[in-house]
Design a protein around this motif. Structure first.
Motif, PDB file in Angstrom:
ATOM      1  N   PHE A 168     -32.793  19.195 -29.400  1.00  0.00           N
ATOM      2  CA  PHE A 168     -33.265  20.726 -29.167  1.00  0.00           C
ATOM      3  C   PHE A 168     -32.761  21.170 -27.664  1.00  0.00           C
ATOM      4  CE2 PHE A 168     -36.676  23.207 -27.797  1.00  0.00           C
ATOM      5  CZ  PHE A 168     -36.733  24.153 -28.670  1.00  0.00           C
ATOM      6  N   VAL A 169     -33.147  20.540 -26.763  1.00  0.00           N
ATOM      7  CA  VAL A 169     -32.604  20.907 -25.459  1.00  0.00           C
ATOM      8  C   VAL A 169     -31.201  21.596 -25.494  1.00  0.00           C
ATOM      9  CG1 VAL A 169     -32.465  20.455 -22.986  1.00  0.00           C
ATOM     10  CG2 VAL A 169     -34.564  19.695 -24.260  1.00  0.00           C
ATOM     11  N   THR A 170     -30.521  20.680 -25.691  1.00  0.00           N
ATOM     12  CA  THR A 170     -29.091  20.750 -26.092  1.00  0.00           C
ATOM     13  C   THR A 170     -28.774  22.320 -26.644  1.00  0.00           C
ATOM     14  OG1 THR A 170     -28.361  18.489 -25.759  1.00  0.00           O
ATOM     15  CG2 THR A 170     -26.499  20.227 -26.730  1.00  0.00           C
ATOM     16  N   ILE A 171     -29.265  22.348 -28.103  1.00  0.00           N
ATOM     17  CA  ILE A 171     -29.064  23.502 -28.730  1.00  0.00           C
ATOM     18  C   ILE A 171     -29.633  24.732 -28.035  1.00  0.00           C
ATOM     19  CG2 ILE A 171     -29.801  24.571 -30.952  1.00  0.00           C
ATOM     20  CD1 ILE A 171     -29.613  21.727 -31.925  1.00  0.00           C
ATOM     21  N   ILE A 172     -30.684  24.683 -27.572  1.00  0.00           N
ATOM     22  CA  ILE A 172     -31.628  25.775 -26.916  1.00  0.00           C
ATOM     23  C   ILE A 172     -30.884  26.237 -25.424  1.00  0.00           C
ATOM     24  CG2 ILE A 172     -33.461  24.721 -25.806  1.00  0.00           C
ATOM     25  CD1 ILE A 172     -33.900  27.809 -28.087  1.00  0.00           C
ATOM     26  N   MET A 173     -30.445  25.261 -24.773  1.00  0.00           N
ATOM     27  CA  MET A 173     -30.005  25.697 -23.463  1.00  0.00           C
ATOM     28  C   MET A 173     -28.561  26.184 -23.664  1.00  0.00           C
ATOM     29  SD  MET A 173     -32.492  25.179 -21.710  1.00  0.00           S
ATOM     30  CE  MET A 173     -31.522  25.614 -19.965  1.00  0.00           C
ATOM     31  N   MET A 174     -27.628  26.191 -24.605  1.00  0.00           N
ATOM     32  CA  MET A 174     -26.511  26.786 -24.804  1.00  0.00           C
ATOM     33  C   MET A 174     -26.574  28.208 -24.460  1.00  0.00           C
ATOM     34  SD  MET A 174     -24.481  24.464 -27.439  1.00  0.00           S
ATOM     35  CE  MET A 174     -23.924  22.348 -27.223  1.00  0.00           C
ATOM     36  N   PRO A 175     -27.376  28.882 -25.537  1.00  0.00           N
ATOM     37  CA  PRO A 175     -27.429  30.256 -25.398  1.00  0.00           C
ATOM     38  C   PRO A 175     -28.169  30.645 -24.149  1.00  0.00           C
ATOM     39  CG  PRO A 175     -28.936  29.558 -27.173  1.00  0.00           C
ATOM     40  CD  PRO A 175     -28.141  28.586 -26.752  1.00  0.00           C
ATOM     41  N   LEU A 176     -29.232  30.008 -23.692  1.00  0.00           N
ATOM     42  CA  LEU A 176     -30.062  30.370 -22.512  1.00  0.00           C
ATOM     43  C   LEU A 176     -29.359  30.502 -21.251  1.00  0.00           C
ATOM     44  CD1 LEU A 176     -33.418  28.767 -23.387  1.00  0.00           C
ATOM     45  CD2 LEU A 176     -32.774  31.118 -23.856  1.00  0.00           C
TER      46      LEU A 176
END
Length: 181
Positions: A127-135
């Motif tokens: 989840f952190v990997t997925i959400i931090m890519m766009p952020l």
């Protein structure tokens, strides 16, 4: 080096997975793909351009059936023609190109179904990997955070031996990278 490698690795894994090229969670001839990417980065640096790299936008070509590389040749020809119209195209705002990026993101999101959502040690780093890519506007930053969190989660759950030692080394190196940057 970290950013370039993990941007390329992330794109390569996403595109190879979408194309159905993964064999036993490995990419055949991955070394050749990484060598081609590294060669283009060196050539771009020698020619004075910004760093060249592979991008996950290649998934759009795969989604319409591209598999052999001919899609890339056609895209390169289209870019060549587009250079002639560059001054005119400079008036196109990011809001106009956003829908294409949303489609690419949606194509990439199909790979999320392969995550083991029943394992807490996998869910949180994923989840952190997925959400931090766009952020953070960086595939590499998202992957780096995943490489830090996964060994920590496994360590916290008492599953120290189930993680390959390279994951601990990479996690440590990424912590150093974030401290340095």
């Amino acid at each position: 080096m970290f950013v370039a490698f993990f941007d390329t690795a992330g794109a390569l894994i996403a595109v190879a997975s979408q194309a159905g090229l993964m064999k036993d969670n490995k990419i055949p001839n991955a070394g050749r793909a990484l060598l081609a990417d590294a060669g283009s980065a060196v050539a771009g640096a020698v020619l004075g351009t910004s760093t060249t790299a592979s991008f996950v936008e290649s998934s759009a070509g795969i989604a319409v059936g591209g598999r052999t590389g001919f899609t890339s040749v056609i895209i390169a020809a289209c870019f060549g023609v587009a250079m002639l119209f560059s001054p005119i195209l400079s008036v196109i705002t990011p809001e106009v190109t956003a829908p294409a990026l949303i489609i690419v993101g949606a194509l990439m999101a199909t790979e999320i179904s392969k995550i083991n959502w029943s394992n807490l040690a996998v869910i949180i780093p994923s989840f952190v990997t997925i959400i931090m890519m766009p952020l953070t506007f960086s595939v590499a930053t998202g992957i780096a955070l995943g490489f830090i969190l996964y060994p920590l989660m496994m360590l916290g759950m008492g599953k120290l031996r189930e993680v390959h030692p390279i994951m601990y080394v990479l996690g440590f190196l990424f912590v150093g990278y974030f401290i340095y940057v």
